[in-house]
Scaffold this motif. Structure first.
Motif, short mmCIF file in Angstrom:
data_model
loop_
_atom_site.label_atom_id
_atom_site.label_comp_id
_atom_site.label_asym_id
_atom_site.label_seq_id
_atom_site.Cartn_x
_atom_site.Cartn_y
_atom_site.Cartn_z
N ILE A 21 29.21 29.30 10.71
CA ILE A 21 29.54 29.37 9.30
C ILE A 21 30.53 28.25 9.00
CG2 ILE A 21 30.43 30.88 7.48
CD1 ILE A 21 27.95 31.88 8.94
N GLY A 22 30.46 27.74 7.76
CA GLY A 22 31.44 26.74 7.34
C GLY A 22 30.83 25.37 7.18
N VAL A 23 31.66 24.38 7.15
CA VAL A 23 31.22 23.03 6.86
C VAL A 23 30.46 22.46 8.06
CG1 VAL A 23 31.97 20.71 6.27
CG2 VAL A 23 33.21 22.67 5.38
N SER A 24 29.33 21.83 7.76
CA SER A 24 28.65 21.05 8.79
C SER A 24 29.29 19.68 8.79
CB SER A 24 27.15 20.95 8.47
OG SER A 24 26.53 20.10 9.39
N TYR A 25 30.05 19.37 9.83
CA TYR A 25 30.88 18.18 9.80
C TYR A 25 30.08 16.89 10.00
CZ TYR A 25 34.87 21.19 9.60
OH TYR A 25 35.78 22.12 9.18
N THR A 26 28.73 16.99 10.14
CA THR A 26 27.92 15.79 10.12
C THR A 26 27.73 15.31 8.69
OG1 THR A 26 25.88 17.07 10.05
CG2 THR A 26 26.75 16.49 12.23
N ILE A 27 28.10 16.11 7.73
CA ILE A 27 27.97 15.76 6.32
C ILE A 27 29.36 15.51 5.77
CG2 ILE A 27 27.11 16.48 4.07
CD1 ILE A 27 25.25 18.43 5.51
N ALA A 28 29.57 14.36 5.17
CA ALA A 28 30.89 14.01 4.64
C ALA A 28 31.27 14.94 3.49
CB ALA A 28 30.88 12.56 4.14
N ARG A 71 38.07 35.00 4.98
CA ARG A 71 37.36 34.54 3.78
C ARG A 71 37.35 35.61 2.70
NH1 ARG A 71 34.28 32.19 7.74
NH2 ARG A 71 33.69 30.01 7.45
N LYS A 72 36.94 36.79 3.10
CA LYS A 72 36.78 37.88 2.14
C LYS A 72 38.09 38.16 1.41
CE LYS A 72 35.43 42.76 2.05
NZ LYS A 72 34.98 43.89 2.88
N ASP A 73 39.19 38.25 2.15
CA ASP A 73 40.49 38.52 1.53
C ASP A 73 40.89 37.41 0.56
OD1 ASP A 73 40.60 40.79 3.03
OD2 ASP A 73 42.04 40.04 4.49
N ILE A 93 30.39 41.91 -3.80
CA ILE A 93 28.97 42.09 -3.48
C ILE A 93 28.09 41.53 -4.59
CG2 ILE A 93 27.15 43.82 -3.20
CD1 ILE A 93 29.25 45.56 -1.77
N TRP A 94 28.42 41.90 -5.83
CA TRP A 94 27.60 41.45 -6.94
C TRP A 94 27.73 39.94 -7.19
CZ3 TRP A 94 23.61 43.72 -8.99
CH2 TRP A 94 23.47 45.10 -8.80
N ALA A 95 28.93 39.41 -6.97
CA ALA A 95 29.12 37.97 -7.16
C ALA A 95 28.27 37.18 -6.19
CB ALA A 95 30.59 37.60 -7.01
N PHE A 96 28.23 37.57 -4.92
CA PHE A 96 27.40 36.87 -3.95
C PHE A 96 25.92 37.11 -4.21
CE2 PHE A 96 31.15 36.14 -1.26
CZ PHE A 96 30.85 34.87 -0.82
N GLY A 97 25.59 38.29 -4.69
CA GLY A 97 24.19 38.54 -5.03
C GLY A 97 23.70 37.63 -6.15
N ARG A 98 24.51 37.49 -7.20
CA ARG A 98 24.14 36.62 -8.31
C ARG A 98 24.11 35.15 -7.88
NH1 ARG A 98 21.62 37.14 -12.57
NH2 ARG A 98 23.02 35.94 -13.90
N ASN A 121 26.34 32.94 2.79
CA ASN A 121 26.43 34.01 3.78
C ASN A 121 27.41 35.06 3.28
OD1 ASN A 121 26.70 35.73 5.92
ND2 ASN A 121 27.11 34.15 7.44
N PRO A 122 26.93 36.06 2.53
CA PRO A 122 27.83 37.08 1.99
C PRO A 122 28.47 37.94 3.06
CG PRO A 122 25.55 37.67 1.58
CD PRO A 122 25.53 36.28 2.11
N LEU A 123 27.86 38.02 4.23
CA LEU A 123 28.44 38.83 5.30
C LEU A 123 29.78 38.27 5.73
CD1 LEU A 123 25.28 39.47 7.52
CD2 LEU A 123 26.30 40.99 5.82
N GLU A 124 29.94 36.94 5.64
CA GLU A 124 31.20 36.29 6.00
C GLU A 124 31.94 35.79 4.78
OE1 GLU A 124 32.55 36.05 8.91
OE2 GLU A 124 30.92 36.90 10.10
N ALA A 125 31.41 36.09 3.59
CA ALA A 125 32.00 35.60 2.33
C ALA A 125 32.19 34.09 2.37
CB ALA A 125 33.33 36.30 2.05
N GLY A 126 31.19 33.38 2.88
CA GLY A 126 31.31 31.94 3.02
C GLY A 126 30.01 31.20 2.72
#
Length: 460
Positions: A21-28, A71-73, A93-98, A121-126
């Motif tokens: 999860i998080g930034v793919s550091y191959t992408i600037a 992340r969630k907090d 939950i609804w914000a990530f769903g939308r 990825n709503p499971l990790e809020a990221g």
């Protein structure tokens, strides 16, 4: 939650639990920001401004490196800090769903050929960021083939949404459902807002007595439930006596405080709108009353009209420096506008007349201002004494300054113990927000944060 969102995305935008999860550091980061701007500027997201704001925040969290944990907090604290844990998690939950729905719609339409894909990825809020597989010349045909599935997805979402809204209307009335749907309520003077009701022991008080009780709940400033209680009581004052200017001033003061405490979300805008309406009515009724001027000054500060705020508070304090509520407000404003010597001296004067000096707002501001003036011993002496008094143990700002003062004089173990206590008792508290929320210049909190980080606070 995960089953519904995975169905919603049909697997397209949902990483499996073992994916990074998080930034793919191959992408600037600059490329990711451009991709985010493209998404938010699209026709899909122009009609969904709340989701666009939510996406921008998540992207910046990932790129800042602060989203590796908690992340969630962090998301809850930023957008729904005024909610209970249960309400905030429901909103999340609804914000990530939308957001998932809108990203699917975008990447299957206008964004089909984008070089970068933003995945949820709503499971990790990221979020994750990935390079697209390449241009798809048949994107329009692909989108057309997927259209029936999209309509089925939207239909399913509509059924779930309607059922949820219906249940909420039945359970709690229109107020909470309006929040779930993120509609802006009308600001009506004297109408009870969501929050605590008037305590039973206050019911027999006169409007004037009731308003003074409401003022008492305004301090300490960071106690959100007490601010809501002050607002509820002040609104009862307004109902009893619509011509009593101080009732509107107290209601506006509490609403302005709540706007600061929830800065960054929709709740903050609603509270500020209420504060502005209350200020207007209070000034219309009695623009010369010092408490009315104090309430107006706090609202101006929340509007970031710092010059007008200081003028109003200085005028109020000049008229009634013996009023502990007005003095506390003036001292607090002097502190957050970086006039530390003024705040310290005014606090000392107020403490000499306050019967409850150990736990009063002037005592706390005296300790805080002393820290910024380099007098760490004064900070520790005041706040250590206050820890034995009832009430102050609930003031997280006092503990933040106590930990920083311990660290500044080399008492690392004591500082670390206080940091652990804060993290245990206030798990959603984010000290880095103090500067942005309260100080005229957020950089004024940098030294405070440096000492807190050295004492063991992570992610600072």
């Amino acid at each position: 939650m995960s089953g519904f969102l995975r169905f919603l995305d049909d697997g397209a935008l949902m990483p499996s639990p073992d994916e990074s999860i998080g930034v793919s550091y191959t992408i600037a980061p600059e490329v990711i920001r451009v991709a985010c701007a493209r998404v938010c500027g699209s026709a899909v997201f122009q009609l969904a401004s709340n989701q666009a704001s939510f996406l921008r925040f998540l992207v910046e969290q990932e790129l800042s490196g602060k989203a590796s944990q908690h992340r969630k907090d962090a998301v809850i604290a930023h957008f729904w800090g005024d909610r209970t844990k249960e309400d905030a998690e429901q909103k999340l939950i609804w914000a990530f769903g939308r957001l998932s729905e809108k990203l699917v719609e975008y990447y299957e339409g206008d964004g089909a050929d984008d070089p970068i894909c933003i995945r949820v990825n709503p499971l990790e809020a990221g979020l994750r960021f990935e390079e697209n597989e390449g241009p798809r010349p048949n994107a329009e045909l692909t989108y057309g083939r997927r259209l029936p599935r999209n309509w089925m997805t939207l239909a399913f979402l509509a059924v779930v949404l309607c059922a949820t809204v219906g249940f909420v209307f039945w359970l709690n009335g229109a107020g909470l459902s309006r929040v779930l749907l993120e509609e802006e309520p009308d600001v009506q003077l004297g109408v009870q807002s969501e929050g605590p009701s008037v305590p039973e022991e206050f019911v027999t008080l006169s409007a004037e007595e009731l308003e003074l009780q409401a003022r008492g709940f305004l301090f300490p400033f960071l106690h959100m439930e007490n601010q809501k209680r002050a607002l509820a009581i002040a609104q009862e004052v307004i109902k009893r006596d619509p011509a009593y200017a101080q009732g509107f001033a107290t209601a506006g003061y509490a609403a302005a405080a709540l706007s600061l405490l929830t800065r960054g979300g929709g709740a903050s805008k609603r509270f500020l709108a209420e504060a502005q309406a209350m200020r207007e009515q209070a000034m219309k009724l009695d623009s010369d009353h010092p408490w009315v001027l104090s309430g107006a000054g706090i609202t101006s500060y929340v509007e970031q009209d710092f010059a007008n705020s200081m003028l109003l508070l200085e005028e109020a304090y000049g008229l009634a420096e013996d009023d502990i509520h007005i003095a506390s407000t003036y001292i607090s404003l002097a502190f957050v506008t970086h006039r530390y010597a003024v705040a310290r001296d005014a606090a000392l004067l107020a403490m000499s007349t306050s019967p409850d000096t150990a736990i009063s707002t002037p005592a706390r501001i005296h300790a805080f201002a002393s820290f910024h003036l380099g007098d760490y011993e004064a900070t520790m002496t005041t706040l250590e004494a206050a820890q034995t008094q009832s009430g102050l143990e609930h003031n997280v700002a006092s503990l933040v300054y106590l930990a920083a003062a311990y660290q500044a004089v080399g008492r690392h173990d004591a500082a670390h113990n206080v940091v652990q206590r804060i993290q245990s008792d206030w798990p959603l508290f984010r000290p880095e927000l103090l500067g942005r929320m309260f100080f005229q210049d957020s950089a004024e909190a940098d030294f405070l944060m440096q000492n807190l980080a050295a004492a063991g606070w992570p992610f600072l």
